[in-house]
Design a protein around this motif. Structure first.
Motif, short mmCIF file in Angstrom:
data_model
loop_
_atom_site.label_atom_id
_atom_site.label_comp_id
_atom_site.label_asym_id
_atom_site.label_seq_id
_atom_site.Cartn_x
_atom_site.Cartn_y
_atom_site.Cartn_z
N VAL A 1 71.89 71.02 46.30
CA VAL A 1 70.92 71.11 45.20
C VAL A 1 70.14 69.79 45.14
CG1 VAL A 1 70.63 71.34 42.70
CG2 VAL A 1 72.36 72.71 43.90
N THR A 2 68.83 69.91 45.06
CA THR A 2 67.97 68.74 45.01
C THR A 2 67.12 68.76 43.74
OG1 THR A 2 67.86 68.73 47.43
CG2 THR A 2 66.19 67.44 46.26
N PRO A 3 67.30 67.78 42.86
CA PRO A 3 66.43 67.68 41.69
C PRO A 3 65.00 67.38 42.14
CG PRO A 3 68.36 66.26 41.47
CD PRO A 3 68.32 66.73 42.89
N VAL A 4 64.03 68.02 41.48
CA VAL A 4 62.62 67.83 41.81
C VAL A 4 61.98 67.03 40.67
CG1 VAL A 4 60.42 68.97 42.30
CG2 VAL A 4 62.58 70.01 43.07
N PHE A 5 61.38 65.92 41.05
CA PHE A 5 60.75 65.03 40.07
C PHE A 5 59.25 64.97 40.30
CE2 PHE A 5 65.10 63.70 39.88
CZ PHE A 5 65.28 63.27 38.57
N LEU A 6 58.50 65.11 39.22
CA LEU A 6 57.07 64.86 39.23
C LEU A 6 56.93 63.47 38.60
CD1 LEU A 6 54.22 65.94 39.79
CD2 LEU A 6 54.23 66.89 37.47
N GLY A 7 56.71 62.48 39.44
CA GLY A 7 56.79 61.09 38.98
C GLY A 7 58.25 60.79 38.66
N ARG A 8 58.52 60.39 37.43
CA ARG A 8 59.90 60.10 37.01
C ARG A 8 60.50 61.24 36.19
NH1 ARG A 8 62.33 56.57 39.58
NH2 ARG A 8 63.77 56.22 37.89
N ARG A 9 59.73 62.35 36.04
CA ARG A 9 60.15 63.44 35.17
C ARG A 9 60.74 64.59 35.99
NH1 ARG A 9 56.89 67.36 33.30
NH2 ARG A 9 55.09 66.20 34.02
N SER B 1 66.91 68.82 54.35
CA SER B 1 65.49 68.85 54.75
C SER B 1 64.78 70.06 54.17
CB SER B 1 65.38 68.87 56.28
OG SER B 1 65.86 67.67 56.82
N ALA B 2 65.44 71.22 54.17
CA ALA B 2 64.82 72.43 53.61
C ALA B 2 64.56 72.26 52.11
CB ALA B 2 65.72 73.64 53.86
N ASN B 3 65.54 71.70 51.40
CA ASN B 3 65.34 71.47 49.97
C ASN B 3 64.19 70.50 49.73
OD1 ASN B 3 67.53 73.12 49.50
ND2 ASN B 3 68.72 71.58 48.42
N PRO C 1 65.05 60.49 41.27
CA PRO C 1 64.42 60.85 42.54
C PRO C 1 65.27 60.37 43.71
CG PRO C 1 62.79 59.98 41.00
CD PRO C 1 64.15 59.76 40.38
N GLY C 2 65.41 61.20 44.72
CA GLY C 2 66.21 60.86 45.89
C GLY C 2 67.64 61.36 45.81
#
Length: 174
Positions: free
Chosen positions: A52-60, A131-133, A30-31
């Motif tokens: 490209v921004t990875p998207v995490f739901l919690g730590r996943r 910011s958009a990502n 995350p981050g």
């Protein structure tokens, strides 16, 4: 003109996959925010920066958001179409982390700032992409929470299946 939009949007899916050749999913946190303008991996030339921004739901890790922006300047020749080789087009940013666990890569920001004619515009566009990502990632997570989705796999399969069916119908009509 929006003639270039399909080329930019179409390259994002393949572009994200090239990041995964360099950064394994376990290397992402995350981050994190990734960046490149390598024309062989993402869009058409060095002026097109992909974030490209990875998207995490919690730590996943559940997905990615991505944007591609044609920047006003990347150094090199002013009219990059006149370049005889890719090196004349300007600064090439390899696949890197622009942010690592939320920490800004100050060295990379400085390198970009020092190698373009209009740093305030280029960095402003870069911040806008980040910011958009981030906003898109928040919308994805809000949707997942609202729909109680543990991941995006079933949704992805449904969208792909429906698209396939509708495209085949359209081709048959032709």
């Amino acid at each position: 003109s929006v003639q270039g939009a399909p080329g930019h949007l179409g390259s994002l899916s393949a572009g994200v996959k090239t990041f995964l050749e360099m950064f394994k999913t376990g290397d992402l946190a995350p981050g994190d925010v990734l960046i490149t303008n390598d024309p062989w991996l993402v869009s058409g030339h060095k002026h097109d920066i992909t974030v490209v921004t990875p998207v995490f739901l919690g730590r996943r890790l559940v997905g990615f958001t991505a944007s591609n922006c044609h920047t006003v300047d990347i150094g090199g020749r002013i009219f990059s179409a006149a370049a005889a080789e890719v090196y004349e087009e300007g600064l090439q940013i390899p696949r890197m982390k622009l942010y690592d666990r939320g920490r800004r890569n100050d060295t990379l920001f400085r390198l970009i700032e020092e190698n373009v004619r209009s740093p305030e515009l280029v960095l402003g566009d870069l911040h806008a992409q980040v910011s958009a990502n981030h906003a898109a990632a928040q919308r994805v997570l809000d949707f997942m929470r609202d729909q109680r989705l543990p991941d995006l796999e079933d949704l992805s399969r449904a969208v792909t299946s429906r698209t396939d069916k509708l495209m085949r119908q359209a081709v048959r009509k032709l």
